[in-house]
Design a protein around this motif. Structure first.
Motif, PDB file in Angstrom:
ATOM      1  N   TYR A 284       7.574   7.864  -1.464  1.00  0.00           N
ATOM      2  CA  TYR A 284       6.500   7.129  -0.784  1.00  0.00           C
ATOM      3  C   TYR A 284       7.055   5.932  -0.034  1.00  0.00           C
ATOM      4  O   TYR A 284       8.138   5.430  -0.349  1.00  0.00           O
ATOM      5  CB  TYR A 284       5.443   6.664  -1.791  1.00  0.00           C
ATOM      6  CG  TYR A 284       5.962   5.746  -2.886  1.00  0.00           C
ATOM      7  CD1 TYR A 284       5.788   4.368  -2.824  1.00  0.00           C
ATOM      8  CD2 TYR A 284       6.621   6.271  -4.000  1.00  0.00           C
ATOM      9  CE1 TYR A 284       6.268   3.544  -3.834  1.00  0.00           C
ATOM     10  CE2 TYR A 284       7.090   5.440  -5.008  1.00  0.00           C
ATOM     11  CZ  TYR A 284       6.903   4.090  -4.927  1.00  0.00           C
ATOM     12  OH  TYR A 284       7.383   3.260  -5.923  1.00  0.00           O
ATOM     13  N   ARG A 285       6.313   5.537   0.969  1.00  0.00           N
ATOM     14  CA  ARG A 285       6.641   4.321   1.713  1.00  0.00           C
ATOM     15  C   ARG A 285       5.712   3.202   1.253  1.00  0.00           C
ATOM     16  O   ARG A 285       4.569   3.457   0.869  1.00  0.00           O
ATOM     17  CB  ARG A 285       6.482   4.543   3.220  1.00  0.00           C
ATOM     18  CG  ARG A 285       7.340   5.679   3.764  1.00  0.00           C
ATOM     19  CD  ARG A 285       7.106   5.883   5.255  1.00  0.00           C
ATOM     20  NE  ARG A 285       7.829   7.059   5.744  1.00  0.00           N
ATOM     21  CZ  ARG A 285       7.339   8.289   5.752  1.00  0.00           C
ATOM     22  NH1 ARG A 285       6.091   8.507   5.309  1.00  0.00           N
ATOM     23  NH2 ARG A 285       8.054   9.295   6.198  1.00  0.00           N
TER      24      ARG A 285
ATOM     25  N   PRO B  78      -0.954  -3.646   3.803  1.00  0.00           N
ATOM     26  CA  PRO B  78      -2.330  -3.353   4.205  1.00  0.00           C
ATOM     27  C   PRO B  78      -2.777  -4.289   5.339  1.00  0.00           C
ATOM     28  O   PRO B  78      -2.396  -5.466   5.357  1.00  0.00           O
ATOM     29  CB  PRO B  78      -3.142  -3.620   2.934  1.00  0.00           C
ATOM     30  CG  PRO B  78      -2.159  -3.557   1.822  1.00  0.00           C
ATOM     31  CD  PRO B  78      -0.869  -4.056   2.389  1.00  0.00           C
TER      32      PRO B  78
ATOM     33  N   VAL C 208       3.839   0.007   2.589  1.00  0.00           N
ATOM     34  CA  VAL C 208       3.426  -0.652   3.820  1.00  0.00           C
ATOM     35  C   VAL C 208       2.493  -1.811   3.489  1.00  0.00           C
ATOM     36  O   VAL C 208       1.933  -1.884   2.394  1.00  0.00           O
ATOM     37  CB  VAL C 208       2.717   0.337   4.775  1.00  0.00           C
ATOM     38  CG1 VAL C 208       3.661   1.461   5.163  1.00  0.00           C
ATOM     39  CG2 VAL C 208       1.463   0.922   4.126  1.00  0.00           C
TER      40      VAL C 208
ATOM     41  N   GLU D 122       0.863  -1.181   0.000  1.00  0.00           N
ATOM     42  CA  GLU D 122       0.000   0.000   0.000  1.00  0.00           C
ATOM     43  C   GLU D 122       0.893   1.222   0.000  1.00  0.00           C
ATOM     44  O   GLU D 122       1.897   1.272   0.730  1.00  0.00           O
ATOM     45  CB  GLU D 122      -0.899  -0.013   1.231  1.00  0.00           C
ATOM     46  CG  GLU D 122      -1.980   1.041   1.250  1.00  0.00           C
ATOM     47  CD  GLU D 122      -2.941   0.807   2.401  1.00  0.00           C
ATOM     48  OE1 GLU D 122      -4.000   0.207   2.188  1.00  0.00           O
ATOM     49  OE2 GLU D 122      -2.602   1.200   3.544  1.00  0.00           O
ATOM     50  N   VAL D 123       0.554   2.188  -0.813  1.00  0.00           N
ATOM     51  CA  VAL D 123       1.394   3.373  -0.972  1.00  0.00           C
ATOM     52  C   VAL D 123       1.060   4.429   0.082  1.00  0.00           C
ATOM     53  O   VAL D 123      -0.104   4.808   0.248  1.00  0.00           O
ATOM     54  CB  VAL D 123       1.223   3.973  -2.378  1.00  0.00           C
ATOM     55  CG1 VAL D 123       1.983   5.294  -2.511  1.00  0.00           C
ATOM     56  CG2 VAL D 123       1.692   2.973  -3.433  1.00  0.00           C
ATOM     57  N   ASP D 124       2.089   4.891   0.780  1.00  0.00           N
ATOM     58  CA  ASP D 124       1.952   5.954   1.776  1.00  0.00           C
ATOM     59  C   ASP D 124       2.854   7.115   1.335  1.00  0.00           C
ATOM     60  O   ASP D 124       4.057   7.118   1.615  1.00  0.00           O
ATOM     61  CB  ASP D 124       2.380   5.436   3.154  1.00  0.00           C
ATOM     62  CG  ASP D 124       2.291   6.504   4.233  1.00  0.00           C
ATOM     63  OD1 ASP D 124       1.535   7.483   4.049  1.00  0.00           O
ATOM     64  OD2 ASP D 124       2.987   6.370   5.268  1.00  0.00           O
TER      65      ASP D 124
ATOM     66  N   SER E 178      10.718   4.717  -3.776  1.00  0.00           N
ATOM     67  CA  SER E 178      10.117   4.334  -2.502  1.00  0.00           C
ATOM     68  C   SER E 178      11.194   4.177  -1.429  1.00  0.00           C
ATOM     69  O   SER E 178      12.394   4.268  -1.713  1.00  0.00           O
ATOM     70  CB  SER E 178       9.369   3.004  -2.651  1.00  0.00           C
ATOM     71  OG  SER E 178      10.284   1.917  -2.606  1.00  0.00           O
TER      72      SER E 178
ATOM     73  N   THR F 224       5.006  10.450   0.978  1.00  0.00           N
ATOM     74  CA  THR F 224       5.718  11.263   1.967  1.00  0.00           C
ATOM     75  C   THR F 224       5.448  12.746   1.774  1.00  0.00           C
ATOM     76  O   THR F 224       5.744  13.550   2.669  1.00  0.00           O
ATOM     77  CB  THR F 224       7.237  11.039   1.856  1.00  0.00           C
ATOM     78  OG1 THR F 224       7.681  11.469   0.556  1.00  0.00           O
ATOM     79  CG2 THR F 224       7.587   9.570   2.059  1.00  0.00           C
TER      80      THR F 224
END
Length: 238
Positions: free
Chosen positions: A144-145, A149, A147, A35-37, A120, A39
């Motif tokens: 982006y991080r 889900p 992670v 899942e894209v988080d 990433s 920054t």
């Protein structure tokens, strides 16, 4: 017909993957492990060369109306296609779609240059170290991080129950997150055993090495690092 699991993000990539698996005559099992988080960062604009390594990175750069001052390199043709669709010129695409391939492609041109690597938080040091060894001044921006889900893991349970026919791992991180989900459920050994009775595909050698290091037997590694090619190889073996 067998069940083939894949772990792409829950967006158009998962939809596309499901269609590909279905067209190959198998039942798709979409179990997003990434899942894209974002920054909120943007690539630098003053680099001589900027390297983008993913579709997601390009989209985030475009969202903040990033405008590069130098040349742009894409790690492979899928990333290059997205760059062009977003209105960017693409100056460099290596023949081998990998960090090693990109370093080989750029080695003789970056000495003394500023190189921006925008990607990433799980990017391989092979790229940045290789460019630095070639004499570049490398700056990395984490766009982006990635992670896991909280809902991830249905493929783990299918594997543990012996109901999975195949699995398509598209990065080392998808392997690691699969195993983390198995650990959370207390069924890691059962899930790995289930994978080893199935057909396991890895999109490239680094992903295959991560799987093998964790006791997962990899059956196929396609020559072309693309999901469709990976799914075709797994389906053919099935």
């Amino acid at each position: 017909m067998g069940k083939i699991a894949f772990f792409r993000p829950d967006d158009e990539r998962a939809t596309e993957a499901a269609e590909i698996v279905r067209e190959l005559g198998h039942e798709p099992v979409s179990d997003p492990m990434l899942e894209v988080d974002p920054t909120g960062e943007a690539p630098r604009v003053d680099a001589d060369y900027t390297v983008l390594t993913s579709k997601t990175g390009v989209e985030l750069a475009a969202d903040v109306e990033w405008e590069p001052s130098g040349e742009v390199a894409a790690i492979g043709s899928p990333t290059a296609d997205v760059l062009r669709s977003a209105g960017y010129a693409v100056d460099h695409v290596p023949e081998e779609f990998s960090s090693t391939g990109l370093v080989s492609h750029m080695r003789d041109m970056v000495e003394g240059s500023r190189v921006e690597v925008a990607r990433s938080d799980h990017g391989s040091p092979v790229l940045t170290d290789g460019l630095e060894d070639a004499g570049a001044y490398v700056h990395e921006t984490v766009l982006y991080r990635l992670v896991r889900p909280p809902t991830a893991g249905k493929s783990v349970e299918l594997a543990a129950d012996g109901e999975l026919g195949g699995a398509c791992f598209t990065s080392s991180l998808t392997v690691e997150h699969f195993l983390d989900a198995a650990d959370e459920r207390g069924i890691r050994s059962e899930a790995v055993a289930g994978l080893n009775r199935a057909v396991v595909g890895a999109i490239g050698e680094p992903t295959a090495e991560t799987a093998e290091a964790n006791g997962i037997d990899v059956d196929v590694v396609p020559e072309v690092a693309a999901f469709e090619t990976l799914a075709e190889a797994v389906a053919e073996r099935l």
